[in-house]
Design a protein around this motif. Structure first.
Motif, mmCIF file in Angstrom:
data_model
loop_
_atom_site.group_PDB
_atom_site.id
_atom_site.type_symbol
_atom_site.label_atom_id
_atom_site.label_comp_id
_atom_site.label_asym_id
_atom_site.label_seq_id
_atom_site.Cartn_x
_atom_site.Cartn_y
_atom_site.Cartn_z
ATOM 1 N N ARG A 87 2.016 -13.444 10.362
ATOM 2 C CA ARG A 87 3.240 -13.038 11.047
ATOM 3 C C ARG A 87 3.261 -11.537 11.302
ATOM 4 N N ARG A 88 2.761 -10.779 10.346
ATOM 5 C CA ARG A 88 2.726 -9.320 10.505
ATOM 6 C C ARG A 88 1.911 -8.915 11.734
ATOM 7 N N ASN A 89 0.739 -9.513 11.904
ATOM 8 C CA ASN A 89 -0.118 -9.150 13.039
ATOM 9 C C ASN A 89 0.531 -9.518 14.370
ATOM 10 N N ILE A 90 1.229 -10.649 14.398
ATOM 11 C CA ILE A 90 1.912 -11.062 15.629
ATOM 12 C C ILE A 90 3.002 -10.059 15.992
ATOM 13 N N VAL A 91 3.792 -9.639 14.996
ATOM 14 C CA VAL A 91 4.863 -8.669 15.252
ATOM 15 C C VAL A 91 4.284 -7.349 15.736
ATOM 16 N N ALA A 92 3.206 -6.872 15.088
ATOM 17 C CA ALA A 92 2.604 -5.592 15.459
ATOM 18 C C ALA A 92 2.085 -5.617 16.895
ATOM 19 N N LEU A 93 1.375 -6.688 17.254
ATOM 20 C CA LEU A 93 0.826 -6.791 18.604
ATOM 21 C C LEU A 93 1.926 -6.878 19.652
ATOM 22 N N CYS A 94 2.922 -7.704 19.391
ATOM 23 C CA CYS A 94 3.990 -7.898 20.372
ATOM 24 C C CYS A 94 4.826 -6.636 20.542
ATOM 25 N N CYS A 95 5.041 -5.887 19.463
ATOM 26 C CA CYS A 95 5.802 -4.641 19.551
ATOM 27 C C CYS A 95 5.110 -3.661 20.492
ATOM 28 N N SER A 96 3.801 -3.542 20.357
ATOM 29 C CA SER A 96 3.055 -2.648 21.245
ATOM 30 C C SER A 96 3.116 -3.123 22.687
ATOM 31 N N LEU A 97 3.042 -4.437 22.894
ATOM 32 C CA LEU A 97 3.051 -4.990 24.247
ATOM 33 C C LEU A 97 4.365 -4.726 24.955
ATOM 34 N N TRP A 98 5.490 -5.037 24.297
ATOM 35 C CA TRP A 98 6.763 -4.848 24.999
ATOM 36 C C TRP A 98 7.087 -3.360 25.186
ATOM 37 N N SER A 99 6.579 -2.504 24.308
ATOM 38 C CA SER A 99 6.818 -1.075 24.462
ATOM 39 C C SER A 99 6.090 -0.537 25.689
ATOM 40 N N LEU A 100 4.845 -0.977 25.907
ATOM 41 C CA LEU A 100 4.107 -0.580 27.109
ATOM 42 C C LEU A 100 4.801 -1.118 28.366
ATOM 43 N N ALA A 101 5.324 -2.354 28.289
ATOM 44 C CA ALA A 101 6.022 -2.926 29.440
ATOM 45 C C ALA A 101 7.310 -2.165 29.736
ATOM 46 N N THR A 179 14.426 7.391 30.963
ATOM 47 C CA THR A 179 14.989 6.647 29.834
ATOM 48 C C THR A 179 14.021 5.569 29.364
ATOM 49 N N PHE A 180 13.447 4.815 30.291
ATOM 50 C CA PHE A 180 12.476 3.787 29.922
ATOM 51 C C PHE A 180 11.247 4.400 29.256
ATOM 52 N N LEU A 181 10.768 5.532 29.771
ATOM 53 C CA LEU A 181 9.569 6.153 29.220
ATOM 54 C C LEU A 181 9.822 6.676 27.808
ATOM 55 N N TRP A 182 10.956 7.314 27.597
ATOM 56 C CA TRP A 182 11.269 7.863 26.285
ATOM 57 C C TRP A 182 11.424 6.782 25.225
ATOM 58 N N PHE A 183 12.028 5.664 25.605
ATOM 59 C CA PHE A 183 12.266 4.609 24.619
ATOM 60 C C PHE A 183 11.066 3.692 24.433
ATOM 61 N N GLY A 184 10.173 3.620 25.401
ATOM 62 C CA GLY A 184 9.012 2.748 25.260
ATOM 63 C C GLY A 184 7.928 3.324 24.380
ATOM 64 N N ALA A 185 7.693 4.625 24.466
ATOM 65 C CA ALA A 185 6.568 5.245 23.770
ATOM 66 C C ALA A 185 6.586 5.079 22.249
ATOM 67 N N PRO A 186 7.723 5.264 21.558
ATOM 68 C CA PRO A 186 7.689 5.146 20.091
ATOM 69 C C PRO A 186 7.281 3.761 19.598
ATOM 70 N N GLY A 187 7.536 2.715 20.377
ATOM 71 C CA GLY A 187 7.213 1.365 19.930
ATOM 72 C C GLY A 187 5.732 1.126 19.777
ATOM 73 N N VAL A 188 4.913 1.829 20.550
ATOM 74 C CA VAL A 188 3.460 1.680 20.414
ATOM 75 C C VAL A 188 3.015 2.180 19.037
ATOM 76 N N VAL A 189 3.556 3.318 18.620
ATOM 77 C CA VAL A 189 3.244 3.856 17.288
ATOM 78 C C VAL A 189 3.795 2.937 16.198
ATOM 79 N N GLY A 191 4.251 -0.280 16.289
ATOM 80 C CA GLY A 191 3.407 -1.460 16.149
ATOM 81 C C GLY A 191 2.223 -1.200 15.242
ATOM 82 N N LEU A 192 1.611 -0.017 15.351
ATOM 83 C CA LEU A 192 0.487 0.341 14.482
ATOM 84 C C LEU A 192 0.932 0.460 13.032
ATOM 85 N N LEU A 193 2.100 1.058 12.801
ATOM 86 C CA LEU A 193 2.609 1.193 11.425
ATOM 87 C C LEU A 193 2.883 -0.168 10.794
ATOM 88 N N VAL A 194 3.404 -1.102 11.573
ATOM 89 C CA VAL A 194 3.643 -2.453 11.051
ATOM 90 C C VAL A 194 2.329 -3.084 10.613
#
Length: 447
Positions: A87-101, A179-189, A191-194
């Motif tokens: 479950r952890r890996n799924i959450v980490a991957l998906c967090c990075s994906l939606w943040s890039l989107a 606004t989208f750029l500022w809020f999307g970028a932290p999610g990629v990081v 996802g890695l922490l998760v």
């Protein structure tokens, strides 16, 4: 010599370490940014609408149905995968994906590009909430689960506070794309922490022989829906989602159109009132529920029912209160109507965490992710998918009659649906008690 066979049941944790709490904090942060990326569109409706010449119906499609259909359709399959894989890996991957989107949303130059990027956000977010609920349910013992899930479910409230307040300020000064750029970028990081730091817990209470079966997904879904308690609760939450998401997405625009606020003021004041009220409500209801269910497990559904009942008149007051009256605080003109929004947020925050917690109690631990995803399917399909779209379409339909006040009347119609939530939630209480008895999980007071 081979490994000894595992015991029939994995013991519940007796204490929670710093790693457990760190995992909860990180998963909650994931949910915060998930909701920021989902909800920030609410404060950007007006500038996006002006740039692309879109109608309220089109904006309802962008903010609701385009997101909700994919999110709902993928949630159960991903939840089923999470019951079988990390479950952890799924959450980490998906967090990075939606943040890039989300960042891609800020790069769109045409409406259809923004629509596709928004749909990509939904694909990623489909794998965030249900696996996280399953992890949190296994990180903490049953008698602390409602509080733990309530803390996790504060993510949307912090997300609303940050997304609307800070998002409105960014949009006002740097444009809606920033606004989208500022809020999307932290999610990629994040996802890695998760992936690096979140603990993947044992699936507590799962017998060694009860690995996920090969039961077809549709049959599993049908079996869960055949449970009266689950079915009534899912319908109650789905209808509450229509009212809640219609309310949440369109209320900033209501403050702009009917109370004369600019986009930054609407985001700050509505986000602050809703976020702070909901955070306080989520903490309070989690504590109160854990205390009450020791006496009678029916409070697990009775308390969210009470919250919905108390929130409904406050929502009506928010939309019926006339424009003009305000408080002056630090140079800000705060409409009196926001007092109702604060109260609504406090009580409306009760039903989501307590409903997910109820689901975690009424199903086998080996299928918690699927059950949470199925409940989320109803909330998302009806709420995210239909709530903003129906509210926007109703606003367009009422415009010839009410002009600039059409959105006010459309929102009154949306929140009135909470009366149906009360009916279905009341119907779920007795079947819920019977289901717990069948599982042998009822409190002594019910035996």
């Amino acid at each position: 010599m081979g490994h000894p066979p595992p015991p029939p049941l994995l013991p519940m944790p007796q204490e929670n370490s710093w790693r457990t709490h760190l995992s909860l904090v990180l998963l909650t942060l994931v949910y915060v940014f998930s909701f920021i990326d989902r909800q920030v569109l609410a404060i950007l409706i007006e500038p996006i609408k002006r740039e692309f010449g879109a109608s309220d119906t089109q904006m309802g499609l962008l903010s609701g149905l385009a997101f909700g259909l994919l999110y709902a359709a993928l949630g159960v399959p991903v939840g089923r995968l999470a019951d079988r894989r990390s479950r952890r890996n799924i959450v980490a991957l998906c967090c990075s994906l939606w943040s890039l989107a989300t960042m891609a949303c800020g790069m769109a130059t045409q409406f259809w590009q923004l629509l596709l990027a928004r749909m990509s956000v939904a694909v990623g977010e489909a794998g965030g909430m249900a696996p996280s609920i399953s992890i949190v349910s296994d990180l903490y013992p049953k008698h602390r689960r409602s509080m733990a899930i309530s803390l996790f479910m504060m993510g949307p409230h912090f997300g609303a506070l940050l997304g609307l307040a800070l998002g409105g300020w960014i949009a006002q000064h740097y444009g809606w794309r920033a606004t989208f750029l500022w809020f999307g970028a932290p999610g990629v990081v994040l996802g890695l922490l998760v992936w690096l730091l979140v603990r993947e817990p044992h699936r507590q209470g799962v017998a060694a022989s009860s690995a996920p079966s090969a039961e077809p997904m549709l049959r599993q879904v049908w079996r869960l829906l055949a449970m009266p308690a689950f079915r009534y609760l899912a319908l109650a939450c789905g209808i509450a989602g229509v009212a809640g998401y219609g309310y949440g997405v369109w209320s900033p625009s209501f403050l702009v159109r009917s109370h004369g606020l600019d986009i930054a003021q609407a985001g700050l004041l509505y986000g602050g009132a809703s976020g702070l009220g909901a955070i306080a409500g989520a903490i309070f209801c989690g504590w109160l529920c854990d205390w009450l269910v020791q006496r009678d497990m029916r409070w697990q559904l009775g308390l969210p029912l009470a919250g919905v009942a108390l929130s409904l008149p406050l929502a009506l007051g928010f939309f019926l209160w006339p424009a003009g009256g305000h408080w002056s605080v630090g140079g800000l003109q705060i409409p009196h109507a926001l007092a109702f929004a604060l109260g609504f947020a406090f009580f409306a925050s009760w039903w989501p965490p307590l409903s997910y917690s109820a689901v975690s109690h009424m199903v086998d631990p080996a299928e918690r992710s699927v059950a949470a995803a199925l409940l989320n399917f109803f909330i998302t399909l009806f709420g995210v998918g239909a709530g903003p779209l129906v509210t926007g379409a109703l606003s367009d339909w009422l415009t010839p009659l009410y002009g600039a006040e059409a959105l006010r009347h459309a929102l009154l119609g949306a929140v009135s649906l909470l009366t149906l939530t009360l009916v279905f939630m009341a119907l779920a209480i007795e079947p819920y008690r019977q289901q717990l008895r069948r599982l042998g999980a009822a409190a002594p007071a019910l035996s």
